[in-house]
Scaffold this motif. Structure first.
Motif, short mmCIF file in Angstrom:
data_model
loop_
_atom_site.label_atom_id
_atom_site.label_comp_id
_atom_site.label_asym_id
_atom_site.label_seq_id
_atom_site.Cartn_x
_atom_site.Cartn_y
_atom_site.Cartn_z
N THR A 157 0.07 5.63 0.04
CA THR A 157 -1.06 6.68 0.16
C THR A 157 -0.23 7.99 0.01
O THR A 157 0.82 8.43 0.27
CB THR A 157 -1.61 6.66 1.64
N GLU A 191 -5.10 6.39 -2.02
CA GLU A 191 -4.58 5.10 -1.25
C GLU A 191 -4.51 4.21 -2.61
O GLU A 191 -5.72 3.70 -2.99
CB GLU A 191 -5.31 4.42 -0.08
N ALA A 204 -6.73 12.04 0.37
CA ALA A 204 -5.40 11.15 -0.16
C ALA A 204 -6.09 10.08 -0.89
O ALA A 204 -7.20 9.69 -0.94
CB ALA A 204 -4.43 10.43 1.15
N THR A 248 -7.27 12.05 5.37
CA THR A 248 -5.88 12.28 5.58
C THR A 248 -5.64 13.35 7.02
O THR A 248 -6.63 14.24 7.24
CB THR A 248 -4.99 13.07 4.78
N THR A 305 -3.51 0.29 -3.53
CA THR A 305 -3.15 -1.25 -2.96
C THR A 305 -3.04 -2.06 -4.07
O THR A 305 -3.82 -2.11 -5.24
CB THR A 305 -4.38 -1.70 -2.09
N LYS A 312 0.71 -1.19 -0.08
CA LYS A 312 -0.05 -0.03 -0.10
C LYS A 312 0.90 1.13 0.04
O LYS A 312 1.92 1.28 0.37
CB LYS A 312 -1.10 0.19 1.20
#
Length: 107
Positions: free
Chosen positions: A9, A73, A71, A63, A75, A7
């Motif tokens: 971010t 993110e 933000a 955030t 993954t 991950k």
């Protein structure tokens, strides 16, 4: 999927005020524009093991940083081919471009 997801971010700020819906949620979304990734092990491209990307996901998250509105993110779920050695020290490097689409209101 065997291996844990990787991950990252990244915060973003928008010029203008984002419109809110009837439930007071910001009207915005994120889309994957492009990506180029390679598996990395010990800071070098991992050419000894064959890896596949099972899924790349994007979502907008809140955030704590006051300089950002929210933000994105990223993954990456990955899986090791059968017979390959599973190692959680593998990482990814490359470029991911995401588009944040927002409904900005005029002031």
């Amino acid at each position: 999927m065997g291996d844990s997801p990787c991950k990252q971010t990244v915060g973003f700020a928008l010029n203008g005020k984002v419109r809110k819906d009837l439930r007071n949620k910001s009207v915005w979304s994120v889309a994957l524009q492009s990506y180029s990734l390679e598996a990395v092990y010990d800071h070098k491209a991992d050419v000894d093991q064959i890896l596949t990307l099972d899924q790349v996901g994007l979502k907008i998250v809140s955030t704590e940083n006051p300089d950002y509105d929210a933000a994105v993110e990223l993954t990456i779920w990955r899986r090791t081919h059968p017979g390959a050695t599973s190692d959680n020290n593998r990482q990814f490097r490359g470029t991911v471009t995401a588009l944040v689409i927002a409904d900005i209101t005029s002031t």
